[in-house]
Design a protein around this motif. Structure first.
Motif, PDB file in Angstrom:
ATOM      1  N   ARG A  16      61.744 -39.391  10.476  1.00 24.28           N
ATOM      2  CA  ARG A  16      61.652 -39.543  11.929  1.00 24.28           C
ATOM      3  C   ARG A  16      62.531 -38.505  12.636  1.00 24.28           C
ATOM      4  N   ARG A  17      63.725 -38.259  12.071  1.00 27.23           N
ATOM      5  CA  ARG A  17      64.639 -37.288  12.684  1.00 27.23           C
ATOM      6  C   ARG A  17      64.026 -35.895  12.721  1.00 27.23           C
ATOM      7  N   PHE A  18      63.443 -35.466  11.599  1.00 25.61           N
ATOM      8  CA  PHE A  18      62.836 -34.141  11.563  1.00 25.61           C
ATOM      9  C   PHE A  18      61.636 -34.068  12.509  1.00 25.61           C
ATOM     10  N   ALA A  19      60.856 -35.151  12.588  1.00 27.61           N
ATOM     11  CA  ALA A  19      59.707 -35.172  13.501  1.00 27.61           C
ATOM     12  C   ALA A  19      60.151 -34.930  14.936  1.00 27.61           C
ATOM     13  N   TRP A  20      61.249 -35.571  15.343  1.00 32.10           N
ATOM     14  CA  TRP A  20      61.722 -35.385  16.721  1.00 32.10           C
ATOM     15  C   TRP A  20      62.356 -34.025  16.929  1.00 32.10           C
ATOM     16  N   ILE A  21      62.925 -33.432  15.869  1.00 28.63           N
ATOM     17  CA  ILE A  21      63.413 -32.064  15.980  1.00 28.63           C
ATOM     18  C   ILE A  21      62.240 -31.108  16.204  1.00 28.63           C
ATOM     19  N   VAL A  22      61.155 -31.317  15.445  1.00 27.27           N
ATOM     20  CA  VAL A  22      59.951 -30.506  15.637  1.00 27.27           C
ATOM     21  C   VAL A  22      59.458 -30.631  17.072  1.00 27.27           C
ATOM     22  N   PHE A  23      59.412 -31.858  17.571  1.00 32.16           N
ATOM     23  CA  PHE A  23      58.960 -32.058  18.948  1.00 32.16           C
ATOM     24  C   PHE A  23      59.873 -31.351  19.941  1.00 32.16           C
ATOM     25  N   ALA A  24      61.189 -31.528  19.789  1.00 29.15           N
ATOM     26  CA  ALA A  24      62.133 -31.002  20.764  1.00 29.15           C
ATOM     27  C   ALA A  24      62.067 -29.474  20.857  1.00 29.15           C
ATOM     28  N   LEU A  25      62.052 -28.787  19.717  1.00 30.10           N
ATOM     29  CA  LEU A  25      62.050 -27.329  19.759  1.00 30.10           C
ATOM     30  C   LEU A  25      60.694 -26.768  20.167  1.00 30.10           C
ATOM     31  N   THR A  26      59.626 -27.420  19.716  1.00 26.35           N
ATOM     32  CA  THR A  26      58.292 -26.972  20.137  1.00 26.35           C
ATOM     33  C   THR A  26      58.117 -27.204  21.631  1.00 26.35           C
ATOM     34  N   PHE A  27      58.645 -28.322  22.124  1.00 24.77           N
ATOM     35  CA  PHE A  27      58.640 -28.635  23.551  1.00 24.77           C
ATOM     36  C   PHE A  27      59.464 -27.609  24.328  1.00 24.77           C
ATOM     37  N   SER A 136      50.830 -33.885  14.105  1.00 21.81           N
ATOM     38  CA  SER A 136      50.704 -34.023  12.651  1.00 21.81           C
ATOM     39  C   SER A 136      51.876 -34.748  12.013  1.00 21.81           C
ATOM     40  N   VAL A 137      53.010 -34.851  12.720  1.00 19.62           N
ATOM     41  CA  VAL A 137      54.181 -35.506  12.133  1.00 19.62           C
ATOM     42  C   VAL A 137      54.501 -36.847  12.804  1.00 19.62           C
ATOM     43  N   PHE A 138      53.592 -37.336  13.667  1.00 19.48           N
ATOM     44  CA  PHE A 138      53.781 -38.622  14.326  1.00 19.48           C
ATOM     45  C   PHE A 138      52.565 -39.508  14.092  1.00 19.48           C
ATOM     46  N   PRO A 139      52.729 -40.838  14.171  1.00 15.69           N
ATOM     47  CA  PRO A 139      51.595 -41.747  13.986  1.00 15.69           C
ATOM     48  C   PRO A 139      50.619 -41.685  15.149  1.00 15.69           C
ATOM     49  N   PRO A 140      49.324 -41.980  14.901  1.00  7.79           N
ATOM     50  CA  PRO A 140      48.299 -41.917  15.945  1.00  7.79           C
ATOM     51  C   PRO A 140      48.540 -42.860  17.119  1.00  7.79           C
ATOM     52  N   SER A 141      49.306 -43.938  16.929  1.00  9.28           N
ATOM     53  CA  SER A 141      49.544 -44.892  18.018  1.00  9.28           C
ATOM     54  C   SER A 141      50.321 -44.278  19.174  1.00  9.28           C
ATOM     55  N   ILE A 191      65.565 -18.789  17.205  1.00 12.05           N
ATOM     56  CA  ILE A 191      66.083 -19.996  16.552  1.00 12.05           C
ATOM     57  C   ILE A 191      64.982 -20.772  15.836  1.00 12.05           C
ATOM     58  N   TYR A 192      63.794 -20.795  16.420  1.00  7.94           N
ATOM     59  CA  TYR A 192      62.726 -21.716  16.017  1.00  7.94           C
ATOM     60  C   TYR A 192      62.397 -21.711  14.524  1.00  7.94           C
ATOM     61  N   PRO A 193      62.104 -20.567  13.897  1.00  6.29           N
ATOM     62  CA  PRO A 193      61.656 -20.611  12.493  1.00  6.29           C
ATOM     63  C   PRO A 193      62.746 -21.051  11.518  1.00  6.29           C
ATOM     64  N   PHE A 194      64.017 -20.952  11.923  1.00  2.36           N
ATOM     65  CA  PHE A 194      65.092 -21.352  11.019  1.00  2.36           C
ATOM     66  C   PHE A 194      65.343 -22.860  11.060  1.00  2.36           C
ATOM     67  N   VAL A 195      65.047 -23.488  12.203  1.00  2.00           N
ATOM     68  CA  VAL A 195      65.258 -24.930  12.340  1.00  2.00           C
ATOM     69  C   VAL A 195      64.007 -25.707  11.957  1.00  2.00           C
ATOM     70  N   VAL A 196      62.862 -25.302  12.511  1.00  2.00           N
ATOM     71  CA  VAL A 196      61.588 -25.926  12.137  1.00  2.00           C
ATOM     72  C   VAL A 196      61.086 -25.194  10.896  1.00  2.00           C
ATOM     73  N   CYS A 197      61.613 -25.567   9.770  1.00  3.24           N
ATOM     74  CA  CYS A 197      61.354 -24.835   8.525  1.00  3.24           C
ATOM     75  C   CYS A 197      59.904 -25.014   8.089  1.00  3.24           C
ATOM     76  N   ALA A 198      59.192 -23.898   7.952  1.00  8.07           N
ATOM     77  CA  ALA A 198      57.782 -23.959   7.569  1.00  8.07           C
ATOM     78  C   ALA A 198      57.588 -24.605   6.201  1.00  8.07           C
ATOM     79  N   LYS A 199      58.577 -24.475   5.308  1.00  4.39           N
ATOM     80  CA  LYS A 199      58.432 -25.035   3.962  1.00  4.39           C
ATOM     81  C   LYS A 199      58.355 -26.553   3.975  1.00  4.39           C
TER      82      LYS A 199
END
Length: 433
Positions: A16-27, A136-141, A191-199
């Motif tokens: 859940r933590r990584f999902a919200w990090i993805v959201f925050a930086l993409t946002f 893709s990292v959050f539930p459909p609800s 900053i983005y590619p180092f925090v939201v790690c593609a791997k």
């Protein structure tokens, strides 16, 4: 490993933590996207005076970005899904930021137009690829809430672009307004590619991409087509107001560039808050009956038409500002329901392309023609009269959403049946990944 939530829809399995990090930086990058796009609106009066531009020319500087987004969003989104979403999002941010820097170095209309052209190329697929990565990292609800919140980043970015741009332009000149927006985007892109790690995303996403439905699924039912068109028509109104509100405040309320940018920014902030709250309302009230989200979208369209049609015909004053404020709160409320409709009516494996198609419709039907058509009407009728006519587009959008509502249940059932068939046939290969 990809796993399945409601309706047998695969979602990438991350914390859940990584999902919200993805959201925050993409946002955050989406905010930068719209800061770079909308800072132009704050300096319209300065460019008009310095370069002796017509309203049509000013509208074209805004419209060219949306036009390029509309033209390139689908092919670039397909490439991003294959090349890698994180790398693609980073490259896009670098391109629009450098192009925004070139806007600040422009010496005439032609150079500014060319720089804005490249801003549009950089921003072309960011919204569709970004929201696909987030969903893709959050539930459909949470789809309507996340879609509306993510899309509201455009409004918040517009607020900052117009408000900060107006202040910077008043203090340092319009060129520094563009430079400030460009520097913000460059820092986030680094900053983005180092925090939201593609791997952490790519291996799991590969399991989802093993399902490759036909791209005909993007347009093979009437409800999803109506979602594209209805969303675009409503954004015709929203984009027009974002582009022309600073000029409206400057011409009819006698405000300077900095004050007009701040007041217009507050209106767009209302739009952003309304977008998020309307999306949350859709998820809360329509958990069991998804088609009720379309009813809410229709209501938002009709109320906007009424509020803006009356508001722009009033004399400048507090009553006009109140009506316009209520209208701005609702004008982008259709983003959440429309985004949820697209997600529910298309296969997960093509969600990036599906949201690219939605972005294309938003730009071709709304964001590209809205400011440009309004500029033409303003040259003929005056800006206030032009803005009073624009809300009629919301009536058409309401009609399109009503058509979608009539066919939604049947179309959604056919998509769920497709999911079930493909899950049965591919579950072994997904588990083995």
């Amino acid at each position: 490993m990809a796993h399945y939530h409601q309706d047998d829809i695969p979602v990438i399995d991350v914390s859940r933590r990584f999902a919200w990090i993805v959201f925050a930086l993409t946002f955050g990058l989406l905010i930068s996207d719209y800061m770079s796009r909308q800072v132009l609106n704050a300096v319209f009066p300065l460019l008009k005076a310095e370069w002796q531009l017509s309203d049509t020319q000013l509208g074209s500087l805004s419209g060219i970005v949306a036009l390029m987004v509309g033209l390139l969003t689908v092919p670039l989104s397909i490439l991003a899904d294959r090349w890698g979403r994180v790398k693609s999002l980073t490259l896009m941010a670098l391109l629009w930021s450098f192009a925004t820097l070139l806007c600040g170095l422009s010496d005439n209309f032609g150079q500014m137009f060319a720089a804005r052209f490249f801003v549009g190329i950089g921003e072309a697929a960011y919204g569709s690829v970004g929201i696909a990565l987030v969903l893709s990292v959050f539930p459909p609800s949470l789809r309507a809430t996340l879609a509306s919140a993510f899309m509201a980043g455009g409004m918040f970015g517009s607020v900052l672009g117009m408000a900060l741009g107006g202040v910077i332009a008043a203090q340092l000149g319009w060129r520094w307004a563009f430079v400030g927006m460009a520097l913000f985007g460059l820092v986030l892109a680094a900053i983005y590619p180092f925090v939201v790690c593609a791997k952490r995303v790519a291996p799991q996403a590969q399991a989802i991409r093993q399902q490759r439905p036909s791209l005909r699924g993007l347009i093979n039912n009437r409800s999803v087509l109506s979602a594209y068109v209805g969303s675009g028509l409503q954004l015709f109104v929203a984009a027009t107001l974002m582009a022309w509100m600073p000029s409206f405040m400057n011409r009819y309320y006698g405000m300077g560039t900095d004050q007009a940018g701040l007041i217009a920014g507050l209106f767009v902030l209302l739009m952003g808050v309304g977008t998020v709250l309307c999306g949350m309302l859709s998820d809360r009230l329509c958990r069991e009956r998804a088609q009720h989200k379309i009813t809410l979208a229709i209501a938002y369209c009709l109320l906007c038409c009424l509020l803006f049609s009356v508001g722009f015909r009033l004399q400048p004053g507090m009553m006009q500002l109140l009506l316009l404020g209520f209208g701005m709160f609702l004008v982008a409320g259709t983003n959440g329901p429309a985004g949820a409709m697209v997600a529910n009516l298309t296969h997960t494996a093509i969600h990036g392309t599906a949201f690219a198609t939605l972005t294309l419709a938003n730009n071709f039907f709304g964001m590209a023609p809205g400011p440009f058509v309004t500029g033409i009407l303003a040259d003929w009728l005056g800006l206030s009269q032009a803005l009073a006519l624009i809300p009629l587009m919301s009536l058409i959008a309401a009609g399109v959403f009503f058509y979608a509502k009539r066919h939604y249940q049947r179309d959604a059932a056919s998509v769920r049946e497709l999911y079930n068939k493909e899950v049965d046939s591919s579950s072994d290969s997904v588990v083995s990944v």
